[in-house]
Motif scaffolding. Structure first.
Motif, PDB file in Angstrom:
ATOM      1  N   GLY A 150     -35.489 -12.614 -13.529  1.00 15.09           N
ATOM      2  CA  GLY A 150     -35.669 -14.028 -13.225  1.00 15.09           C
ATOM      3  C   GLY A 150     -35.202 -14.902 -14.360  1.00 15.09           C
ATOM      4  O   GLY A 150     -34.503 -14.473 -15.274  1.00 15.09           O
ATOM      5  N   GLU A 151     -35.650 -16.166 -14.303  1.00 16.34           N
ATOM      6  CA  GLU A 151     -35.234 -17.090 -15.349  1.00 16.34           C
ATOM      7  C   GLU A 151     -35.840 -16.671 -16.673  1.00 16.34           C
ATOM      8  O   GLU A 151     -36.986 -16.252 -16.740  1.00 16.34           O
ATOM      9  CB  GLU A 151     -35.743 -18.495 -15.010  1.00 16.34           C
ATOM     10  CG  GLU A 151     -35.139 -18.980 -13.720  1.00 16.34           C
ATOM     11  CD  GLU A 151     -35.894 -20.198 -13.180  1.00 16.34           C
ATOM     12  OE1 GLU A 151     -35.301 -20.909 -12.385  1.00 16.34           O
ATOM     13  OE2 GLU A 151     -37.062 -20.395 -13.570  1.00 16.34           O
ATOM     14  N   TYR A 152     -35.097 -16.820 -17.702  1.00 16.25           N
ATOM     15  CA  TYR A 152     -35.530 -16.533 -19.073  1.00 16.25           C
ATOM     16  C   TYR A 152     -35.943 -15.085 -19.260  1.00 16.25           C
ATOM     17  O   TYR A 152     -36.490 -14.756 -20.297  1.00 16.25           O
ATOM     18  CB  TYR A 152     -36.704 -17.426 -19.511  1.00 16.25           C
ATOM     19  CG  TYR A 152     -36.565 -18.864 -19.092  1.00 16.25           C
ATOM     20  CD1 TYR A 152     -37.502 -19.447 -18.292  1.00 16.25           C
ATOM     21  CD2 TYR A 152     -35.466 -19.624 -19.494  1.00 16.25           C
ATOM     22  CE1 TYR A 152     -37.374 -20.756 -17.890  1.00 16.25           C
ATOM     23  CE2 TYR A 152     -35.330 -20.925 -19.086  1.00 16.25           C
ATOM     24  CZ  TYR A 152     -36.292 -21.487 -18.281  1.00 16.25           C
ATOM     25  OH  TYR A 152     -36.163 -22.781 -17.882  1.00 16.25           O
ATOM     26  N   GLY A 153     -35.706 -14.225 -18.286  1.00 13.19           N
ATOM     27  CA  GLY A 153     -36.077 -12.824 -18.457  1.00 13.19           C
ATOM     28  C   GLY A 153     -37.566 -12.567 -18.486  1.00 13.19           C
ATOM     29  O   GLY A 153     -37.993 -11.471 -18.825  1.00 13.19           O
ATOM     30  N   SER A 173     -39.630 -12.933 -15.841  1.00 15.09           N
ATOM     31  CA  SER A 173     -40.182 -12.501 -14.566  1.00 15.09           C
ATOM     32  C   SER A 173     -39.045 -11.949 -13.736  1.00 15.09           C
ATOM     33  O   SER A 173     -37.886 -11.982 -14.140  1.00 15.09           O
ATOM     34  CB  SER A 173     -40.825 -13.682 -13.834  1.00 15.09           C
ATOM     35  OG  SER A 173     -39.865 -14.681 -13.625  1.00 15.09           O
ATOM     36  N   LYS A 174     -39.406 -11.435 -12.567  1.00 10.40           N
ATOM     37  CA  LYS A 174     -38.369 -10.926 -11.677  1.00 10.40           C
ATOM     38  C   LYS A 174     -38.150 -11.908 -10.543  1.00 10.40           C
ATOM     39  O   LYS A 174     -39.043 -12.661 -10.175  1.00 10.40           O
ATOM     40  CB  LYS A 174     -38.819  -9.588 -11.074  1.00 10.40           C
ATOM     41  CG  LYS A 174     -38.722  -8.426 -11.988  1.00 10.40           C
ATOM     42  CD  LYS A 174     -38.944  -7.150 -11.194  1.00 10.40           C
ATOM     43  CE  LYS A 174     -39.219  -6.014 -12.119  1.00 10.40           C
ATOM     44  NZ  LYS A 174     -39.583  -4.797 -11.400  1.00 10.40           N
ATOM     45  N   THR A 175     -36.965 -11.846  -9.969  1.00  8.86           N
ATOM     46  CA  THR A 175     -36.656 -12.646  -8.791  1.00  8.86           C
ATOM     47  C   THR A 175     -36.152 -11.711  -7.705  1.00  8.86           C
ATOM     48  O   THR A 175     -35.349 -10.827  -7.977  1.00  8.86           O
ATOM     49  CB  THR A 175     -35.567 -13.685  -9.114  1.00  8.86           C
ATOM     50  OG1 THR A 175     -36.046 -14.548 -10.110  1.00  8.86           O
ATOM     51  CG2 THR A 175     -35.224 -14.497  -7.883  1.00  8.86           C
ATOM     52  N   ALA A 176     -36.637 -11.909  -6.491  1.00  8.22           N
ATOM     53  CA  ALA A 176     -36.197 -11.052  -5.385  1.00  8.22           C
ATOM     54  C   ALA A 176     -35.581 -11.904  -4.296  1.00  8.22           C
ATOM     55  O   ALA A 176     -36.018 -13.030  -4.053  1.00  8.22           O
ATOM     56  CB  ALA A 176     -37.388 -10.268  -4.831  1.00  8.22           C
TER      57      ALA A 176
END
Lengths: 293, 176
Positions: free
Chosen positions: A251-254, A256-259
């Motif tokens: 995800g943003e800035y590393g 979190s994750k984005t799915a």
């Protein structure tokens, strides 16, 4: 020549109308759920006229489509019968698990939260905006039938949207593909050993995927997982199918994750939908059926 | 002979058809890749502009743009009103400046529809209500839509011209 064409009066009118329109747009921008009564009146009358035309034309088009798809239907039918027998076995297993769940809940004296008690109201789609920018549909239930803004709207396949504005006899439903300026959906991916929570915050119009963000880095979410609403956001009830994960990335800035999630519901040919109404039932611990479907 | 007073009614019927019937006519295979928006009301208003005058087209554009804004789209009022009125007025300038002909009317419809789509998209982007990139929108919506409306305009040219010219004759008779 341009000057002569424009003339003083016309230029002035043009400028004033531009200012006027900018003001009107600025005033009306930003999610108004409560409509003024002239708007409601117009919406009701026009939607009623549209409702007279929409269903018959759908039936006619559907008839022609069915005739051309007869062979496909036959092949599909065979395949479905095969999977049906497999589902029957799964249902038996599910019943066993439900019974076990009941026992365990009772043992721990769990109380069901209000978020899982809801009832479904059937509504028919009356009109649809054909544009790509603003994905809203009009359904034939309104405030007279008890519909309020922010109710979830689903089809048997999954979640399709949220009631945006309500007039007396009809309502506008904002589809999940329009989530740019809609509410966020609090969702959970059914992963093992524990579910992965996240928030569906956007939609990628090019490929048609929902964007689920703020998933914790250590959550075991991967492609193919099923995603349902978690009920934690207090807008949508718990357990409504959203879709399946097709891609997971950082995800943003590393942090979190984005799915990316493919919606389970077909957003194109909508004719009958269900509006999910929350009913406030005073719950007793371990009520008869566990989670409602 | 269709009377002039029936014009709002005819436009209203076309408006209703736009939101309901026409969707079901578009085959499914195309629907996921392209977005075809048949702007029938806009075509009629452009024809009114090129054959009757800019004021009529402006008023009808305002009214039916406002109707579309209110009925369909929740968040903002003004986008379709402004775009329809603007395109109606500009196509009315064609009436004043050029000699009428079939090709000119068709060309005006094509250009007017393209301007309309651009205007609507531009306002949506400006107000941050959509994030579709311009190139994607161009290939999937604007160009197919303009082609579709161009073909529809050719189909509708003869009936619309007959109807509008009967309207002008009525008006001239009244003025005498």
């Amino acid at each position: 020549m341009l000057f002569k064409f424009l003339g003083n009066k016309r230029l002035l009118i043009l400028l004033f109308s531009l200012i006027f329109f900018t003001i009107v747009m600025g005033l009306t921008l930003g999610g108004r759920a409560k409509l003024t009564w002239p708007e409601m009146f117009l919406k009701d009358t026009v939607s009623w006229m549209q409702s007279l035309i929409y269903q018959p034309s759908r039936h006619v088009a559907g008839f022609f489509e069915d005739v051309t798809r007869l062979h496909v239907l036959y092949v599909e039918n065979k395949a479905l019968k095969l999977s049906l027998s497999q589902y029957a076995r799964d249902v038996a297993k599910l019943n066993g698990l439900e019974a076990e769940n009941e026992r365990l809940r009772e043992m721990l004296k769990f109380e069901q939260s209000q978020a899982t008690q809801y009832s479904l109201r059937v509504a028919e789609v009356v009109a649809r905006s054909p544009d790509r920018w603003n994905n809203t549909i009009t359904i034939d239930l309104g405030s007279k039938q008890g519909i309020k803004p922010d109710m979830a709207v689903i089809t048997p396949q999954g979640l399709i949207g949220r009631v945006q504005s309500v007039s007396l006899l009809f309502s506008n439903v904002q589809l999940v593909s329009d989530i740019e300026h809609g509410s966020r959906i609090s969702a959970v991916a059914l992963t093992k050993p524990q579910p992965s929570f996240g928030i569906i915050e956007g939609f990628e119009p090019d490929r048609g995927y929902l964007i689920m963000k703020k998933i914790q880095l250590q959550d075991p979410i991967k492609t193919g997982d099923y995603v349902v609403t978690s009920g934690l956001g207090e807008v949508f009830p718990k357990g409504l199918t959203v879709g399946q994960v097709v891609e997971v990335k950082k995800g943003e800035y590393g942090l979190s994750k984005t799915a990316l999630i493919k919606p389970a519901a077909d957003l194109y040919h909508l004719s009958e939908v269900f509006v999910v109404e929350r009913s406030l039932i005073i719950d007793q611990p371990a009520s008869a059926n566990g989670d409602n479907p | 002979m269709i009377q002039r007073g029936l014009t709002p009614l005819i436009l209203l019927i076309v408006f209703l058809l736009e939101g309901t019937v026409v969707q079901w006519l578009i085959p499914e295979s195309l629907e996921t890749r392209l977005t075809l928006v048949p702007n029938l009301v806009l075509i009629l208003i452009i024809y009114i502009g090129t054959q009757v005058g800019r004021h009529q087209a402006l008023y009808f554009g305002l009214i039916f743009g406002l109707l579309k804004d209110i009925v369909f789209y929740g968040p903002v009022i003004g986008i379709y009103t402004f775009s329809t009125a603007l395109v109606g007025y500009l196509s009315g300038l064609v009436f004043k400046l050029f000699h009428h002909s079939f090709f000119l009317s068709i060309l005006t419809v094509a250009l007017g529809d393209f301007a309309y789509e651009l205007s609507v998209y531009g306002l949506y982007r400006l107000l941050h209500l959509t994030s579709v990139t311009f190139y994607t929108a161009l290939y999937t919506q604007f160009i197919p839509t303009v082609i579709l409306n161009f073909l529809l305009a050719i189909l509708l040219y003869v009936p619309t011209t007959k109807w509008i010219s009967s309207w002008i004759v009525d008006r001239e008779e009244e003025e005498r």
